[in-house]
Design an enzyme around this catalytic site. Structure first.
Site, PDB file in Angstrom:
ATOM      1  N   LYS A  61       0.845  -1.208  -0.113  1.00 55.29           N
ATOM      2  CA  LYS A  61      -0.059  -0.015   0.030  1.00 55.29           C
ATOM      3  C   LYS A  61       0.704   1.261   0.102  1.00 55.29           C
ATOM      4  O   LYS A  61       1.908   1.522   0.632  1.00 55.29           O
ATOM      5  CB  LYS A  61      -0.808   0.035   1.286  1.00 55.29           C
ATOM      6  CG  LYS A  61      -1.998   1.298   1.285  1.00 55.29           C
ATOM      7  CD  LYS A  61      -2.761   0.929   2.528  1.00 55.29           C
ATOM      8  CE  LYS A  61      -2.136   1.530   3.829  1.00 55.29           C
ATOM      9  NZ  LYS A  61      -1.778   2.980   3.478  1.00 55.29           N
ATOM     10  N   THR A  62       0.595   2.096  -0.914  1.00 58.29           N
ATOM     11  CA  THR A  62       1.319   3.395  -0.945  1.00 58.29           C
ATOM     12  C   THR A  62       0.403   4.575  -0.620  1.00 58.29           C
ATOM     13  O   THR A  62      -0.790   4.449  -0.630  1.00 58.29           O
ATOM     14  CB  THR A  62       1.835   3.671  -2.440  1.00 58.29           C
ATOM     15  OG1 THR A  62       0.753   3.484  -3.199  1.00 58.29           O
ATOM     16  CG2 THR A  62       2.680   2.608  -2.746  1.00 58.29           C
ATOM     17  N   ASP A  96      -3.383   4.273  -1.524  1.00 53.73           N
ATOM     18  CA  ASP A  96      -4.442   4.513  -0.504  1.00 53.73           C
ATOM     19  C   ASP A  96      -4.830   6.103  -0.683  1.00 53.73           C
ATOM     20  O   ASP A  96      -4.720   6.885   0.225  1.00 53.73           O
ATOM     21  CB  ASP A  96      -3.902   4.418   0.803  1.00 53.73           C
ATOM     22  CG  ASP A  96      -4.703   4.535   2.133  1.00 53.73           C
ATOM     23  OD1 ASP A  96      -5.954   4.865   1.945  1.00 53.73           O
ATOM     24  OD2 ASP A  96      -4.121   4.451   3.286  1.00 53.73           O
ATOM     25  N   LYS A  98      -7.835   7.355  -0.985  1.00 56.45           N
ATOM     26  CA  LYS A  98      -9.240   8.055  -0.445  1.00 56.45           C
ATOM     27  C   LYS A  98      -9.842   8.854  -1.192  1.00 56.45           C
ATOM     28  O   LYS A  98     -10.115   9.982  -0.609  1.00 56.45           O
ATOM     29  CB  LYS A  98      -8.817   8.283   0.949  1.00 56.45           C
ATOM     30  CG  LYS A  98      -8.294   7.199   1.865  1.00 56.45           C
ATOM     31  CD  LYS A  98      -8.237   7.680   3.368  1.00 56.45           C
ATOM     32  CE  LYS A  98      -7.812   6.659   4.328  1.00 56.45           C
ATOM     33  NZ  LYS A  98      -6.336   6.362   4.309  1.00 56.45           N
ATOM     34  N   PHE A  99     -10.244   8.477  -2.645  1.00 55.05           N
ATOM     35  CA  PHE A  99     -10.887   9.377  -3.277  1.00 55.05           C
ATOM     36  C   PHE A  99     -12.219   9.830  -2.757  1.00 55.05           C
ATOM     37  O   PHE A  99     -12.958   8.909  -2.094  1.00 55.05           O
ATOM     38  CB  PHE A  99     -11.259   8.813  -4.785  1.00 55.05           C
ATOM     39  CG  PHE A  99      -9.963   8.715  -5.702  1.00 55.05           C
ATOM     40  CD1 PHE A  99      -9.564   9.869  -6.478  1.00 55.05           C
ATOM     41  CD2 PHE A  99      -9.591   7.350  -5.617  1.00 55.05           C
ATOM     42  CE1 PHE A  99      -8.470   9.472  -7.168  1.00 55.05           C
ATOM     43  CE2 PHE A  99      -8.253   7.336  -6.054  1.00 55.05           C
ATOM     44  CZ  PHE A  99      -8.010   8.219  -7.221  1.00 55.05           C
ATOM     45  N   VAL A 100     -12.519  11.060  -2.648  1.00 55.13           N
ATOM     46  CA  VAL A 100     -13.600  11.732  -2.163  1.00 55.13           C
ATOM     47  C   VAL A 100     -14.103  13.096  -2.751  1.00 55.13           C
ATOM     48  O   VAL A 100     -13.312  14.173  -2.663  1.00 55.13           O
ATOM     49  CB  VAL A 100     -13.911  11.641  -0.418  1.00 55.13           C
ATOM     50  CG1 VAL A 100     -12.822  12.433  -0.027  1.00 55.13           C
ATOM     51  CG2 VAL A 100     -15.166  12.347  -0.226  1.00 55.13           C
ATOM     52  N   ASP A 101     -14.887  13.028  -4.061  1.00 58.05           N
ATOM     53  CA  ASP A 101     -15.411  14.143  -4.417  1.00 58.05           C
ATOM     54  C   ASP A 101     -16.576  13.874  -5.568  1.00 58.05           C
ATOM     55  O   ASP A 101     -17.128  12.780  -5.378  1.00 58.05           O
ATOM     56  CB  ASP A 101     -14.339  14.812  -5.351  1.00 58.05           C
ATOM     57  CG  ASP A 101     -14.192  16.573  -5.547  1.00 58.05           C
ATOM     58  OD1 ASP A 101     -15.175  17.043  -5.747  1.00 58.05           O
ATOM     59  OD2 ASP A 101     -13.276  17.093  -5.173  1.00 58.05           O
ATOM     60  N   ILE A 102     -16.796  14.660  -6.356  1.00 56.83           N
ATOM     61  CA  ILE A 102     -17.987  14.540  -7.354  1.00 56.83           C
ATOM     62  C   ILE A 102     -17.406  13.592  -8.271  1.00 56.83           C
ATOM     63  O   ILE A 102     -16.243  13.393  -8.671  1.00 56.83           O
ATOM     64  CB  ILE A 102     -18.443  15.873  -8.172  1.00 56.83           C
ATOM     65  CG1 ILE A 102     -17.580  16.662  -8.839  1.00 56.83           C
ATOM     66  CG2 ILE A 102     -19.184  16.579  -7.183  1.00 56.83           C
ATOM     67  CD1 ILE A 102     -17.828  17.650  -9.757  1.00 56.83           C
ATOM     68  N   TYR A 310      -4.801   0.316  17.406  1.00 58.74           N
ATOM     69  CA  TYR A 310      -4.286  -0.931  17.207  1.00 58.74           C
ATOM     70  C   TYR A 310      -4.719  -2.195  17.669  1.00 58.74           C
ATOM     71  O   TYR A 310      -5.155  -2.141  18.880  1.00 58.74           O
ATOM     72  CB  TYR A 310      -2.766  -1.099  17.373  1.00 58.74           C
ATOM     73  CG  TYR A 310      -2.032   0.182  16.559  1.00 58.74           C
ATOM     74  CD1 TYR A 310      -2.046  -0.257  15.313  1.00 58.74           C
ATOM     75  CD2 TYR A 310      -1.417   1.099  17.067  1.00 58.74           C
ATOM     76  CE1 TYR A 310      -1.048   0.625  14.477  1.00 58.74           C
ATOM     77  CE2 TYR A 310      -0.690   1.775  16.312  1.00 58.74           C
ATOM     78  CZ  TYR A 310      -0.555   1.839  14.906  1.00 58.74           C
ATOM     79  OH  TYR A 310       0.409   2.727  14.356  1.00 58.74           O
TER      80      TYR A 310
END
Ligand code: 6AU
Length: 357
Positions: A61-62, A96, A98-102, A310
């Site tokens: 994961k990057t 990683d 975490k897209f969030v938009d229209i 954790y």
């Protein structure tokens, strides 16, 4: 739920997403359900770490945006180098982001811009707070991307000699051979028409060479290369203290996943979310750390003082039913990351074997 007791090799047969089917088989082959969260600060460290820890993991994961010196070159850059390490060691790359938009904006952020995430990351994730149409937008972008790969793009360029004073610098002529006027009707003479061929081959294409000039294997043995597909994980629950994601939000993620089974592989979540009879989504879980060697593996592990909490692999996998644990600082900050990664791999795999009996 049946998927809690099914071996990954069985789930590989019924998962809808081609990358999930591949990933379950890879997990079975490598006896690993470990994802390394490679949150180091430079591109050089990232590549060294990926090469050293690669044998123990199935996902890397990057966070490309916290890495300094990330090289954006689409042919030779950091994404391409990571993709080569992924082929060599047999792991998938998960950005990683975490897209969030229209929808329209995420399509552009996913496929274009500086990082061109879709070109090198098999998997990415999205927070669906903005509404689930955004998942459809990303699925569409991924389908368009897939339709374009392997094709040779031919561009015709006409090279004209402008009649003195009539053409502005660099203006393109009408490329109809024999027509000596440009599209504005200005006169010039076409000297030649050149066809430029560009081959569009993604960084993880199975059509790339499988050995180098010295005959060294460039691909992981025992399994074919991953399918040329892209997958999404929905950020359904978070590990952090005071997280504002509600049960309704998590349920909306489950619904969005079921609506886009061909693109959504599963979730980033803190517990198993499969509940409908034919759900077979994969769960990846961050907020995972082991107590120091020698201490009880169910022992308590302190948070990081900045909201991160954790749990041990045993609790997350055996008790809460997740599939892959995501470990960052637990491995990166160890004196010897490769052997610490092996310790996490062994414990996490044991937790899975305990679950499936
Ligand atoms: O093991 P750590 O605490 O060093 O790193 C955890 C990694 C970080 C976080 O950005 C990420 O996991 N993460 C996520 C992801 C993967 O989306 C969600 C979450 O709820 N908690 C979390 O820590 O790179």
């Amino acid at each position: 739920h049946p998927t809690l007791l099914q071996p990954y090799s069985e789930r590989a047969k019924t998962a809808t997403h081609p990358l999930s089917r591949y990933l379950f088989r890879l997990m079975d082959l490598k006896a690993s359900n470990l994802c390394l969260s490679a949150d180091v600060t430079t591109a050089r460290e990232l590549l060294v770490l990926a090469d050293r820890v690669g044998p123990s993991i199935v996902v890397l994961k990057t966070h490309y945006d916290l890495i300094s010196g990330w090289d954006y070159n689409p042919q030779t850059g950091t994404g391409v180098k990571l993709a080569a390490l992924a082929r060599k060691h047999g792991f998938l790359i998960f950005e990683d982001r975490k897209f969030v938009d229209i929808g329209k904006t995420v399509q552009m952020q996913y496929t274009a811009g500086t990082a061109r995430i879709i070109e090198w990351a098999h998997i990415t994730n999205a927070n669906i707070d903005a509404g689930k149409d955004m998942v459809r937008a990303m699925a569409e972008a991924a389908a368009n991307w897939k339709a374009r790969i392997h094709y040779e793009v031919k561009t015709s360029v006409s090279v004209g000699t402008p009649v003195a004073g009539q053409f502005e610098d660099g203006e393109e002529q009408n490329d109809n051979a024999g027509d000596d006027r440009d599209s504005d009707g200005r006169k010039g003479s076409i000297v030649s028409i050149t066809t430029v061929t560009q081959s569009f081959e993604p960084a993880d294409s199975p059509r790339l060479a499988k050995t180098n000039e010295h005959g060294d294997e460039l691909v992981y043995p025992g399994i074919e290369e991953p399918p040329m597909d892209r997958g999404l994980l929905l950020l359904a629950q978070m590990s952090s203290k005071g997280c504002l994601m509600t049960k309704d939000y998590t349920q909306a993620c489950v619904e969005a996943a079921r609506e886009h089974k061909d693109f959504v592989m599963g979730y980033v979540a803190q517990e198993a979310l499969n509940s409908a009879p034919d759900d077979n989504f994969i769960h990846m879980t961050p907020g995972c750390k082991l107590p120091p060697p020698g201490q009880e593996e169910n022992g308590h592990v302190e948070g990081d003082g900045l909201g991160q909490q954790y749990n041990t692999p045993a609790k997350l996998i055996t008790l809460l039913g997740t599939d892959i644990v995501i470990v960052g600082r637990g491995i990166i900050q160890a004196a010897d990351p490769p052997s610490e990664a092996e310790r996490y791999r062994r414990k996490s795999w044991k937790a899975y074997l305990t679950r499936v009996g």
